[in-house]
Design a protein around this motif. Structure first.
Motif, PDB file in Angstrom:
ATOM      1  N   ASN B  43      42.186  38.456  -5.946  1.00 19.30           N
ATOM      2  CA  ASN B  43      40.899  39.153  -5.896  1.00 19.30           C
ATOM      3  C   ASN B  43      40.445  39.167  -4.437  1.00 19.30           C
ATOM      4  O   ASN B  43      40.167  38.121  -3.866  1.00 19.30           O
ATOM      5  CB  ASN B  43      39.887  38.406  -6.773  1.00 19.30           C
ATOM      6  CG  ASN B  43      38.587  39.163  -6.935  1.00 19.30           C
ATOM      7  OD1 ASN B  43      38.589  40.393  -7.036  1.00 19.30           O
ATOM      8  ND2 ASN B  43      37.482  38.424  -6.951  1.00 19.30           N
ATOM      9  N   ASN B  44      40.422  40.353  -3.845  1.00 21.14           N
ATOM     10  CA  ASN B  44      40.146  40.493  -2.414  1.00 21.14           C
ATOM     11  C   ASN B  44      41.204  39.805  -1.557  1.00 21.14           C
ATOM     12  O   ASN B  44      40.894  39.016  -0.664  1.00 21.14           O
ATOM     13  CB  ASN B  44      38.750  39.974  -2.060  1.00 21.14           C
ATOM     14  CG  ASN B  44      37.669  40.716  -2.805  1.00 21.14           C
ATOM     15  OD1 ASN B  44      37.653  41.947  -2.807  1.00 21.14           O
ATOM     16  ND2 ASN B  44      36.796  39.986  -3.479  1.00 21.14           N
ATOM     17  N   GLY B  45      42.420  40.112  -1.862  1.00 25.24           N
ATOM     18  CA  GLY B  45      43.519  39.674  -1.017  1.00 25.24           C
ATOM     19  C   GLY B  45      43.771  38.188  -1.076  1.00 25.24           C
ATOM     20  O   GLY B  45      43.625  37.552  -2.126  1.00 25.24           O
ATOM     21  N   ILE B  46      44.136  37.633   0.050  1.00 25.99           N
ATOM     22  CA  ILE B  46      44.524  36.231   0.118  1.00 25.99           C
ATOM     23  C   ILE B  46      43.337  35.316  -0.216  1.00 25.99           C
ATOM     24  O   ILE B  46      43.513  34.187  -0.673  1.00 25.99           O
ATOM     25  CB  ILE B  46      45.121  35.904   1.509  1.00 25.99           C
ATOM     26  CG1 ILE B  46      45.944  34.609   1.488  1.00 25.99           C
ATOM     27  CG2 ILE B  46      44.044  35.830   2.575  1.00 25.99           C
ATOM     28  CD1 ILE B  46      47.271  34.746   0.777  1.00 25.99           C
ATOM     29  N   LEU B  47      42.124  35.824  -0.036  1.00 26.59           N
ATOM     30  CA  LEU B  47      40.938  35.059  -0.429  1.00 26.59           C
ATOM     31  C   LEU B  47      40.994  34.713  -1.909  1.00 26.59           C
ATOM     32  O   LEU B  47      40.527  33.656  -2.332  1.00 26.59           O
ATOM     33  CB  LEU B  47      39.657  35.845  -0.136  1.00 26.59           C
ATOM     34  CG  LEU B  47      39.195  35.929   1.321  1.00 26.59           C
ATOM     35  CD1 LEU B  47      37.979  36.843   1.434  1.00 26.59           C
ATOM     36  CD2 LEU B  47      38.867  34.533   1.852  1.00 26.59           C
ATOM     37  N   GLY B  48      41.576  35.619  -2.697  1.00 27.44           N
ATOM     38  CA  GLY B  48      41.699  35.384  -4.128  1.00 27.44           C
ATOM     39  C   GLY B  48      42.527  34.150  -4.430  1.00 27.44           C
ATOM     40  O   GLY B  48      42.240  33.414  -5.379  1.00 27.44           O
ATOM     41  N   ALA B  49      43.565  33.908  -3.611  1.00 27.26           N
ATOM     42  CA  ALA B  49      44.372  32.701  -3.805  1.00 27.26           C
ATOM     43  C   ALA B  49      43.603  31.473  -3.331  1.00 27.26           C
ATOM     44  O   ALA B  49      43.525  30.460  -4.028  1.00 27.26           O
ATOM     45  CB  ALA B  49      45.688  32.832  -3.054  1.00 27.26           C
ATOM     46  N   LEU B  50      42.993  31.581  -2.166  1.00 26.55           N
ATOM     47  CA  LEU B  50      42.263  30.441  -1.608  1.00 26.55           C
ATOM     48  C   LEU B  50      41.106  30.022  -2.516  1.00 26.55           C
ATOM     49  O   LEU B  50      40.813  28.834  -2.674  1.00 26.55           O
ATOM     50  CB  LEU B  50      41.751  30.778  -0.209  1.00 26.55           C
ATOM     51  CG  LEU B  50      42.841  30.966   0.861  1.00 26.55           C
ATOM     52  CD1 LEU B  50      42.276  31.593   2.132  1.00 26.55           C
ATOM     53  CD2 LEU B  50      43.494  29.612   1.186  1.00 26.55           C
ATOM     54  N   ARG B  51      40.460  30.996  -3.123  1.00 24.54           N
ATOM     55  CA  ARG B  51      39.311  30.723  -3.997  1.00 24.54           C
ATOM     56  C   ARG B  51      39.738  30.530  -5.452  1.00 24.54           C
ATOM     57  O   ARG B  51      38.909  30.400  -6.331  1.00 24.54           O
ATOM     58  CB  ARG B  51      38.324  31.893  -3.930  1.00 24.54           C
ATOM     59  CG  ARG B  51      37.655  32.056  -2.590  1.00 24.54           C
ATOM     60  CD  ARG B  51      36.859  33.352  -2.570  1.00 24.54           C
ATOM     61  NE  ARG B  51      36.184  33.546  -1.298  1.00 24.54           N
ATOM     62  CZ  ARG B  51      35.576  34.682  -0.925  1.00 24.54           C
ATOM     63  NH1 ARG B  51      35.566  35.712  -1.766  1.00 24.54           N
ATOM     64  NH2 ARG B  51      34.996  34.788   0.236  1.00 24.54           N
ATOM     65  N   HIS B 415      39.771  21.981  -9.609  1.00 23.58           N
ATOM     66  CA  HIS B 415      38.412  21.894  -9.103  1.00 23.58           C
ATOM     67  C   HIS B 415      38.404  22.373  -7.657  1.00 23.58           C
ATOM     68  O   HIS B 415      39.233  21.965  -6.860  1.00 23.58           O
ATOM     69  CB  HIS B 415      37.911  20.444  -9.203  1.00 23.58           C
ATOM     70  CG  HIS B 415      36.562  20.270  -8.576  1.00 23.58           C
ATOM     71  ND1 HIS B 415      35.417  20.828  -9.121  1.00 23.58           N
ATOM     72  CD2 HIS B 415      36.186  19.616  -7.457  1.00 23.58           C
ATOM     73  CE1 HIS B 415      34.399  20.518  -8.353  1.00 23.58           C
ATOM     74  NE2 HIS B 415      34.830  19.801  -7.331  1.00 23.58           N
ATOM     75  N   ASP B 416      37.473  23.248  -7.343  1.00 20.89           N
ATOM     76  CA  ASP B 416      37.410  23.772  -5.975  1.00 20.89           C
ATOM     77  C   ASP B 416      36.879  22.666  -5.064  1.00 20.89           C
ATOM     78  O   ASP B 416      35.753  22.230  -5.218  1.00 20.89           O
ATOM     79  CB  ASP B 416      36.473  24.984  -5.953  1.00 20.89           C
ATOM     80  CG  ASP B 416      36.814  25.900  -4.803  1.00 20.89           C
ATOM     81  OD1 ASP B 416      37.359  25.418  -3.804  1.00 20.89           O
ATOM     82  OD2 ASP B 416      36.546  27.107  -4.929  1.00 20.89           O
ATOM     83  N   PRO B 417      37.700  22.183  -4.160  1.00 20.55           N
ATOM     84  CA  PRO B 417      37.301  21.019  -3.364  1.00 20.55           C
ATOM     85  C   PRO B 417      36.187  21.340  -2.371  1.00 20.55           C
ATOM     86  O   PRO B 417      35.493  20.434  -1.926  1.00 20.55           O
ATOM     87  CB  PRO B 417      38.585  20.642  -2.621  1.00 20.55           C
ATOM     88  CG  PRO B 417      39.365  21.908  -2.537  1.00 20.55           C
ATOM     89  CD  PRO B 417      38.991  22.728  -3.716  1.00 20.55           C
ATOM     90  N   SER B 418      36.039  22.574  -2.034  1.00 24.02           N
ATOM     91  CA  SER B 418      35.011  22.917  -1.048  1.00 24.02           C
ATOM     92  C   SER B 418      34.665  24.384  -1.194  1.00 24.02           C
ATOM     93  O   SER B 418      35.314  25.115  -1.932  1.00 24.02           O
ATOM     94  CB  SER B 418      35.531  22.647   0.361  1.00 24.02           C
ATOM     95  OG  SER B 418      36.468  23.645   0.689  1.00 24.02           O
ATOM     96  N   ALA B 419      33.661  24.798  -0.491  1.00 27.63           N
ATOM     97  CA  ALA B 419      33.304  26.215  -0.507  1.00 27.63           C
ATOM     98  C   ALA B 419      33.810  26.867   0.774  1.00 27.63           C
ATOM     99  O   ALA B 419      33.250  27.806   1.283  1.00 27.63           O
ATOM    100  CB  ALA B 419      31.801  26.368  -0.633  1.00 27.63           C
ATOM    101  N   ALA B 420      34.887  26.310   1.311  1.00 29.85           N
ATOM    102  CA  ALA B 420      35.360  26.742   2.625  1.00 29.85           C
ATOM    103  C   ALA B 420      35.898  28.170   2.654  1.00 29.85           C
ATOM    104  O   ALA B 420      35.985  28.771   3.715  1.00 29.85           O
ATOM    105  CB  ALA B 420      36.437  25.779   3.125  1.00 29.85           C
ATOM    106  N   TRP B 421      36.315  28.693   1.495  1.00 36.02           N
ATOM    107  CA  TRP B 421      37.028  29.971   1.533  1.00 36.02           C
ATOM    108  C   TRP B 421      36.131  31.143   1.232  1.00 36.02           C
ATOM    109  O   TRP B 421      35.507  31.218   0.243  1.00 36.02           O
ATOM    110  CB  TRP B 421      38.207  29.920   0.545  1.00 36.02           C
ATOM    111  CG  TRP B 421      38.850  28.597   0.495  1.00 36.02           C
ATOM    112  CD1 TRP B 421      38.792  27.694  -0.508  1.00 36.02           C
ATOM    113  CD2 TRP B 421      39.633  27.976   1.530  1.00 36.02           C
ATOM    114  NE1 TRP B 421      39.490  26.576  -0.194  1.00 36.02           N
ATOM    115  CE2 TRP B 421      40.017  26.715   1.062  1.00 36.02           C
ATOM    116  CE3 TRP B 421      40.042  28.369   2.815  1.00 36.02           C
ATOM    117  CZ2 TRP B 421      40.789  25.835   1.812  1.00 36.02           C
ATOM    118  CZ3 TRP B 421      40.807  27.501   3.562  1.00 36.02           C
ATOM    119  CH2 TRP B 421      41.174  26.235   3.058  1.00 36.02           C
TER     120      TRP B 421
END
Lengths: 421, 421
Positions: B43-51, B415-421
């Motif tokens: 979803n929205n490119g590589i951000l989709g993987a990171l998020r 669990h998303d460890p941070s909101a970094a992405w």
């Protein structure tokens, strides 16, 4: 009735389909050798008559004339030249009639907007007074769609289709990019006084919330605060905001936004083109990354995505102009009459040049949504039939094939009295 | 080999045909249920993987996936996000591999330009080091046509066709108007570092003297004096001058003209967009009336005039990417290989990501004429095959039908460890 030659001229800004009208005129006139001799075309519009630069279209092949139907621009050249009122300066009218007389021209077909219809009307009246009566028939043309009486103007349907297709495509693009890049896209389109072209962008939005989210019309005074609020809300609701901007957007006081200095507070001076200014304002006030495009000539020359309905109507008004002349009519213009919307049906009617000349048809207020940023269902109902059908030009080697005519001038018959034209 | 899921992401600026590559990937992957389970899209490119925002493409119908082939933009969203070197910041790489592991993803298809190929290459290396080896296949995409190894980049052929068609049409328009109105027309096109898109405008000129008369390349330092002389000569010889301007035009010292202040002597400050500046300069120095257009997103989203060759190649590289993975290949990218020019024949070859990453392919000097203002026959020979064929999208009610997918996200597993992405 004896055989007379005909004169055809293209006037003002050209369109994707004005040559289809020329094609209609020439192909139809060639079918009436009992009444019409040669068909001359003005080299660069009415200047061609004033300078006695007459193109002999009989030297063009039937194939090349047929190719006009899919060739954008003005094949014989056009010009921006408005004849002054004969009360102020009778000379150009005299000159026109002298040239027409010298070349045995009995029919004048003038393909243009309101000014041109006015000129055709005056030539009709004056030629009679001067003892050389000429049949004057106007042929409607304007991307601005601002002529009265006719339901719509040939040229408009194609620019409408181009704008609707382009804003849909660019909006798909920005929708893909808006997560962490461009959030606002602006497309500037033509229409200095009437917002018809901008309105056509609204056709890209078929369901609630679809782009474009905002249309700026010349008819609606620009309200910076309300505009910025709407941009912000669009970005919040949809992730991005897609905007169609008419070049004719004005402030409350009627001043063109392109000429205004209302954004000088940002330290930016304008370079022409209204969208860079509005884009900077959005960036400054809301911080959004933007992209903008200015379609300019691309929109009115985009024959590759012309509306089939528009091409058909452009041809039809050219054909009808000659048929009107053959029926002995004078000082009239073929008008497009809308018979029904569902299904869309149209026919060719007749407008008196006196009723068409110099009247600018703006968008009715009920075609614009209450908030001033969109089009209503009535507007959509009006516009949608005009963009129906695709009429692709032939392609050769990957590129559209557009004809370039020979454009041979006939020999001059009268000594040019001056270099005034 | 066990069944693994696949992850596909679109990266950077989207194009008219990147969805055709997506279509190629998904349709081909669906044919290999023995090796590929679900195909997730970012979803929205590589951000989709990171998020961990993974779109489940198995919920899309075959019909909708097929419609991607004629839909411009990035159907799953794209983003501008360049992963830093793992030496500087290993965190995003760890995160990617964590997400891939959590969703049993064994294949990573990354559809983008040089940066994306670099990322895919690094993920391939690091995933092995981290004990979760992922098959990484790059898929070329860029309107800039600046990737090495591959003969050309999917996305470029369509923007090339758009630019060539548009400058031909607008030039026909200005040719009609130049007698007493506009004499100079400028079209600004993309290409910040490489002038391939601008060069494509040269395809509109098939015979000597035809428009465009001038092309400004990023590769050729802007020489104001010589440029103005050429403009003047074009107007003298042809009545008008049609110009294609790359947004990346630079001064002698390598400074972008858009950022330069070299025209401040005229008292004009720039608003972004290089053509308004150059247009003003022409007006100031030569007095010619001008018009200019900025194509911006319109050029790269113009699916309605896409090159059939480009669409076919875009699909083919998507298909080949999956086939490479099925053959056990890794850290490679399908490349387009030109087999012959007459007739044009191409095939799919294989490029190592290591050879593609971060190298920018500029126009060879012998593709630009000696005076620096046009393209040579070699350039034409290279470009012409890429714009061959029209691949019109289906139209409904006068408008192109472009698909909008459901884009349902799968449930997050970590669990998303941070909101970094």
């Amino acid at each position: 009735m004896s055989v007379k030659n005909a004169f055809y001229a293209q006037s003002g800004g050209v369109t994707a389909v004005i040559n289809a009208s020329a094609c209609g005129v020439i192909e139809t006139a060639r079918k009436h050798p009992d009444k019409i001799g040669k068909i001359f075309a003005g080299n660069n519009g009415i200047l061609g008559a004033l300078r006695e630069e007459l193109i002999d279209t009989s030297l063009e092949t039937a194939e090349d004339i047929a190719a006009l139907k899919h060739t954008p621009s003005g094949a014989f050249g056009s010009c921006r030249y408005k004849l002054a009122s004969p009360l102020q300066d009778i000379a150009p009218y005299r000159r026109l009639i002298d040239v027409f007389r010298a070349h045995d021209i009995g029919y004048f077909f003038y393909n243009g907007g309101g000014d041109s219809q006015d000129t055709a009307h005056k030539v009709s009246l004056l030629s009679k007074e001067m003892g050389y009566p000429i049949t004057c028939i106007g042929i409607p043309k304007t991307v601005d769609n601002d002529l009265p009486v006719t339901d719509n103007c040939p040229g408009f349907g194609s620019v409408a289709k181009y704008v609707a297709v382009s804003i849909r495509e660019a909006s798909f693009d920005v929708a893909s990019m808006c997560e962490n890049s461009t959030k606002v896209f602006l497309l500037e389109v033509m229409g200095r006084n009437a917002g018809w072209v901008a309105a056509a962008g609204g056709l890209a939005s078929q369901n609630h919330g679809e782009a474009p989210h905002i249309i700026l019309f010349p008819e609606v005074p620009f309200d910076q605060q309300r505009f910025l609020e709407k941009v912000q809300k669009s970005v919040q609701d949809h992730g991005y905001c897609s905007i169609v901007v008419s070049e004719g957007v004005r402030t409350d006081s009627g001043e063109l936004l392109t000429h205004s200095t209302s954004f000088d507070a940002f330290g930016h001076i304008q370079l022409g083109g209204i969208v860079p200014t509005i884009a900077r304002m959005i960036k400054h006030e809301l911080g959004y990354k933007y992209h903008w495009a200015v379609a300019d000539y691309l929109q009115r020359s985009a024959r590759h995505i012309a509306s089939a309905t528009d091409v058909e109507q452009a041809y039809a008004v050219g054909k009808a102009a000659v048929e009107f002349a053959m029926q002995g009519k004078n000082a009239v213009m073929p008008a497009i009459v809308r018979e029904s919307n569902h299904p869309y049906k149209w026919s060719i009617g007749e407008a008196a040049l006196a009723d068409v000349a110099n009247i600018e048809q703006k968008i009715p207020r009920d075609f614009i949504t209450e908030d001033g940023f969109g089009i209503t269902e009535s507007c959509r109902e009006y516009l949608l039939p005009l963009i129906q059908g695709e009429d692709y030009p032939p392609f050769r080697d990957g590129m559209p094939y557009y004809v370039v005519l020979q454009n041979n001038l006939v020999e001059k018959k009268i000594h040019d009295p001056s270099a005034a034209w």
